[in-house]
Design a protein around this motif. Structure first.
Motif, PDB file in Angstrom:
ATOM      1  N   SER A  37       0.904  -1.487  -0.141  1.00 27.77           N
ATOM      2  CA  SER A  37       0.106  -0.046   0.132  1.00 27.77           C
ATOM      3  C   SER A  37       0.884   1.318  -0.146  1.00 27.77           C
ATOM      4  N   VAL A  38       2.358   1.046   0.521  1.00 34.74           N
ATOM      5  CA  VAL A  38       2.903   2.217   0.552  1.00 34.74           C
ATOM      6  C   VAL A  38       4.166   1.859  -0.424  1.00 34.74           C
ATOM      7  N   LYS A  39       4.483   2.248  -1.730  1.00 36.10           N
ATOM      8  CA  LYS A  39       5.309   1.766  -2.648  1.00 36.10           C
ATOM      9  C   LYS A  39       6.420   2.630  -2.253  1.00 36.10           C
ATOM     10  N   PRO A  40       7.691   1.912  -2.353  1.00 29.46           N
ATOM     11  CA  PRO A  40       9.021   2.801  -2.089  1.00 29.46           C
ATOM     12  C   PRO A  40       9.442   3.740  -3.294  1.00 29.46           C
ATOM     13  N   LYS A  41       9.863   4.983  -2.845  1.00 27.45           N
ATOM     14  CA  LYS A  41      10.301   5.642  -3.895  1.00 27.45           C
ATOM     15  C   LYS A  41      11.694   6.608  -3.344  1.00 27.45           C
ATOM     16  N   TRP A  42      12.230   7.036  -4.625  1.00 31.12           N
ATOM     17  CA  TRP A  42      13.718   7.506  -4.355  1.00 31.12           C
ATOM     18  C   TRP A  42      13.750   8.849  -3.182  1.00 31.12           C
ATOM     19  N   ILE A  43      14.322   9.007  -2.423  1.00 28.76           N
ATOM     20  CA  ILE A  43      14.577  10.347  -1.656  1.00 28.76           C
ATOM     21  C   ILE A  43      15.986  10.592  -1.833  1.00 28.76           C
ATOM     22  N   THR A  44      16.202  11.985  -2.336  1.00 24.41           N
ATOM     23  CA  THR A  44      17.670  12.498  -2.504  1.00 24.41           C
ATOM     24  C   THR A  44      17.805  13.824  -1.712  1.00 24.41           C
ATOM     25  N   GLN A  45      19.084  14.340  -2.143  1.00 22.38           N
ATOM     26  CA  GLN A  45      19.350  15.526  -1.334  1.00 22.38           C
ATOM     27  C   GLN A  45      18.483  16.919  -2.117  1.00 22.38           C
ATOM     28  N   ALA A  46      18.007  16.393  -3.348  1.00 17.95           N
ATOM     29  CA  ALA A  46      17.020  17.166  -4.000  1.00 17.95           C
ATOM     30  C   ALA A  46      15.265  17.407  -3.421  1.00 17.95           C
ATOM     31  N   THR A  47      15.166  16.364  -2.629  1.00 20.10           N
ATOM     32  CA  THR A  47      13.919  16.067  -1.983  1.00 20.10           C
ATOM     33  C   THR A  47      13.791  17.285  -0.959  1.00 20.10           C
ATOM     34  N   ALA A  48      12.514  17.889  -0.888  1.00 16.19           N
ATOM     35  CA  ALA A  48      12.369  18.956   0.022  1.00 16.19           C
ATOM     36  C   ALA A  48      12.559  18.658   1.715  1.00 16.19           C
ATOM     37  N   GLY A  49      13.064  19.421   2.188  1.00 12.00           N
ATOM     38  CA  GLY A  49      13.164  19.076   3.552  1.00 12.00           C
ATOM     39  C   GLY A  49      14.673  18.473   3.739  1.00 12.00           C
ATOM     40  N   VAL A  50      15.344  17.778   2.757  1.00 16.13           N
ATOM     41  CA  VAL A  50      16.586  17.219   3.128  1.00 16.13           C
ATOM     42  C   VAL A  50      17.900  18.116   2.671  1.00 16.13           C
ATOM     43  N   PRO A  51      18.715  18.399   3.693  1.00 17.58           N
ATOM     44  CA  PRO A  51      19.574  19.362   3.740  1.00 17.58           C
ATOM     45  C   PRO A  51      20.666  18.892   2.497  1.00 17.58           C
ATOM     46  N   GLY A  52      21.249  20.140   1.978  1.00 14.54           N
ATOM     47  CA  GLY A  52      22.277  19.847   1.128  1.00 14.54           C
ATOM     48  C   GLY A  52      21.782  20.049  -0.053  1.00 14.54           C
ATOM     49  N   ALA A  53      22.640  19.612  -1.107  1.00 15.32           N
ATOM     50  CA  ALA A  53      22.191  19.489  -2.648  1.00 15.32           C
ATOM     51  C   ALA A  53      22.693  17.985  -3.182  1.00 15.32           C
ATOM     52  N   ASP A  54      21.839  17.564  -4.231  1.00 14.87           N
ATOM     53  CA  ASP A  54      22.126  16.547  -4.985  1.00 14.87           C
ATOM     54  C   ASP A  54      23.323  16.576  -5.837  1.00 14.87           C
ATOM     55  N   GLU A  55      24.596  16.219  -5.345  1.00 11.09           N
ATOM     56  CA  GLU A  55      25.785  16.421  -6.244  1.00 11.09           C
ATOM     57  C   GLU A  55      26.640  15.298  -6.384  1.00 11.09           C
TER      58      GLU A  55
ATOM     59  N   LEU B 242      25.701   9.502  -1.183  1.00 12.98           N
ATOM     60  CA  LEU B 242      24.584   9.025  -0.175  1.00 12.98           C
ATOM     61  C   LEU B 242      24.289   7.546  -0.147  1.00 12.98           C
ATOM     62  N   GLY B 243      24.256   7.126   1.203  1.00 13.41           N
ATOM     63  CA  GLY B 243      23.811   5.730   1.059  1.00 13.41           C
ATOM     64  C   GLY B 243      24.919   4.813   1.124  1.00 13.41           C
ATOM     65  N   ALA B 244      26.014   5.224   1.207  1.00 14.53           N
ATOM     66  CA  ALA B 244      27.375   4.450   1.248  1.00 14.53           C
ATOM     67  C   ALA B 244      27.325   3.641   2.478  1.00 14.53           C
ATOM     68  N   SER B 245      26.686   4.170   3.465  1.00 18.10           N
ATOM     69  CA  SER B 245      26.143   3.406   4.804  1.00 18.10           C
ATOM     70  C   SER B 245      24.996   3.880   5.099  1.00 18.10           C
ATOM     71  N   ALA B 246      24.183   2.752   6.015  1.00 14.98           N
ATOM     72  CA  ALA B 246      22.844   3.201   6.477  1.00 14.98           C
ATOM     73  C   ALA B 246      22.601   2.134   7.604  1.00 14.98           C
ATOM     74  N   ALA B 247      21.566   2.634   8.584  1.00 19.05           N
ATOM     75  CA  ALA B 247      21.495   1.905   9.829  1.00 19.05           C
ATOM     76  C   ALA B 247      19.951   2.311  10.139  1.00 19.05           C
ATOM     77  N   VAL B 248      19.209   1.612  10.892  1.00 19.08           N
ATOM     78  CA  VAL B 248      17.944   1.806  11.365  1.00 19.08           C
ATOM     79  C   VAL B 248      17.788   1.694  13.075  1.00 19.08           C
ATOM     80  N   GLY B 249      17.134   2.651  13.421  1.00 17.85           N
ATOM     81  CA  GLY B 249      16.916   2.612  15.100  1.00 17.85           C
ATOM     82  C   GLY B 249      16.173   3.707  15.433  1.00 17.85           C
ATOM     83  N   ASP B 250      15.605   3.339  16.487  1.00 18.26           N
ATOM     84  CA  ASP B 250      14.669   4.506  17.155  1.00 18.26           C
ATOM     85  C   ASP B 250      15.535   5.466  18.110  1.00 18.26           C
ATOM     86  N   LEU B 251      15.800   6.486  17.612  1.00 19.30           N
ATOM     87  CA  LEU B 251      16.756   7.467  18.286  1.00 19.30           C
ATOM     88  C   LEU B 251      15.846   8.459  18.771  1.00 19.30           C
TER      89      LEU B 251
END
Length: 473
Positions: free
Chosen positions: A312-330, A335-344
């Motif tokens: 019901s929720v299909k994945p779509k790409w988020i980049t540094q050009a996405t609204a709210g994401v700091p920086g610029a897509d360069e 981006l994504g050379a490493s990743a982790a998930v946890g409730d911070l």
């Protein structure tokens, strides 16, 4: 909240940790917790209820022997993770089979309760020799150690019988196959083996990961593949366990979102009973980039469900050009050379932490940084995304060329009255000596005040170019 990742930079798969949700560090939204496999519980080597962390230093020097490799263990307690509490294990450690050897690169890791005694164990590689099982116990990791007589290092309970199995890739045959080692004994013996999957002659198996994606008590397989005759080919496929075999299950995406060439991290983002798949991808420089909407990298989340995915929720790409994401897509941000998930932030949803080791900061090329995407019931968006780097207030150190801050990230789950901890590595720090930074979680996410950094010197050894922190788990 545990995470694990299929790394696409190498044909060798190493799993970071288990896939289930731990109790939130703070009170917050009530959500269902994902159930851990009987094998893949919290990474707790001494069974005290606090999650531990390891740094696998494959290029570490042992007794003057270069690239012999070692594992540094950081025990968690009521104050969280501290670099002052550590243990170093190598092949010269009493009770560990073999002896330290040049270029053996002892390390890598697959944490799991292999002998079903309630303590997390660690399966490590040791050069061309057999893998070694370091058993956990009341006194911690390395209470006992044996050579593992099977092959592979993706540990899970694929049959749902409460016993550990190990999946490995066998390329001795032309087509290649995935083999399961079952009925593992306390002496490292293997009672039986069976072929789980066989390649078709064009596809090649490059990496494996175990995770119970549909929460049915049986671990499933995430399989990274490539092609024999095509460099711009490859992706990760999900195979759900039936108990006696595996069934391939497609991941449904939003239009224009192609998940080939992506790394996969497993963890609970939306806080329900099903682990989620976090895909990260960087441009390949090949033809497939035509279908990839980013210059510097992107992240997408496929929510888990009883059939493997909540479509019901299909994945779509988020980049540094996405609204709210700091920086610029360069180009070159990685981006994504490493990743982790946890409730911070303790609200029951897992934050997605993504490394930006190629990010330029001012004149400091490839100084790096990390992005922290806020977890929500529907996954992640660009809203409320935070960025952390060495130029962030209260973070030790300074941005320097080649630091690659964010080259590795890891989340240590919280416990009662103990917040989760975000660990970030800068493998290029001090001319590739490397270093690790620790950030405590809070109601607003990871905080920089009180953060600490450490490297090989904290272990009492003279630092060298080992890229310390390049492998955290």
């Amino acid at each position: 909240m545990k995470t694990s990742r299929l790394r696409t930079a190498s044909a060798i798969f190493v799993t970071l940790a288990a896939t289930a949700t731990a109790a939130p560090a703070f009170s917050g939204t009530a959500v269902a917790a994902a159930q851990a496999s009987a094998v893949r519980q919290q990474v707790d080597f001494n069974g005290d209820g606090y999650e531990d962390m390891i740094a696998s230093v494959l290029d570490g020097t042992v007794s003057g022997i270069k690239k012999a490799g070692y594992v540094a263990v950081y025990r968690g307690d009521a104050k969280g993770i501290s670099p002052a509490r550590h243990q170093v294990i190598n092949q010269n450690t009493a009770g560990v089979p073999g002896s330290a050897a040049a270029n053996a690169r002892f390390g890598g890791s697959a944490p799991a309760d292999i002998d079903a005694d309630g303590y997390t164990d660690l399966l490590v590689s040791a050069g061309n020799g057999r893998p070694i099982i370091l058993f956990g116990g009341k006194s911690g990791l390395g209470t006992r150690a044996v050579e593992f007589q099977g092959q592979g290092n993706a540990v899970g309970d694929f049959g749902g019988d409460g016993r550990a199995d190990v999946a490995g890739i066998d390329n001795t045959e032309w087509a290649g196959r995935i083999v399961l080692s079952e009925n593992i004994g306390a002496d490292g013996s293997v009672g039986s083996t069976r072929t789980a999957l066989t390649a078709d002659g064009v596809t090649t198996y490059e990496g494996l990961q175990a995770a119970d994606i549909n929460n049915d008590g049986k671990d499933d397989l995430l399989v990274r593949t490539g092609c024999n005759d095509e460099p711009d080919c490859g992706g990760t496929s999900l195979y759900l366990s039936t108990g006696t075999g595996f069934t391939r299950t497609d991941i449904v995406t939003a239009p224009g979102t192609y998940l080939n060439h992506a790394s996969v991290t497993v963890g609970s983002v939306n806080g329900d009973a099903y682990p989620d798949l976090v895909f990260t991808r960087r441009p390949t420089g090949l033809d497939s980039d035509v279908d990839f909407p980013s210059k510097g990298g992107a992240v997408a989340v496929a929510l888990g469900g009883p059939k493997g995915q909540n479509t019901s929720v299909k994945p779509k790409w988020i980049t540094q050009a996405t609204a709210g994401v700091p920086g610029a897509d360069e180009k070159g941000d990685a981006l994504g050379a490493s990743a982790a998930v946890g409730d911070l932030d303790g609200d029951g949803y897992g934050e997605v932490v993504v490394g930006l080791p190629g990010e330029d900061v001012g004149t400091a090329k490839d100084a790096g940084g990390v992005l922290v995407f806020k977890g929500r019931a529907s996954g992640i968006t660009g809203a409320d995304t935070k960025v952390i780097g060495q130029s962030t207030v209260d973070v030790p150190g300074v941005d320097e060329q080649g630091d690659a801050f964010g080259g590795e990230v890891h989340v240590v789950s919280g416990a009662k009255n103990v917040p989760a901890t975000l660990a970030v590595a800068a493998p290029g720090e001090n001319t590739n000596q490397g270093g690790v930074w620790l950030f405590k979680g809070s109601r607003t996410g990871p905080v920089t005040k009180g953060s600490v950094s450490f490297g090989e010197a904290s272990l009492g050894v003279t630092p060298s170019a080992v890229r310390f922190g390049n492998w955290l788990g």
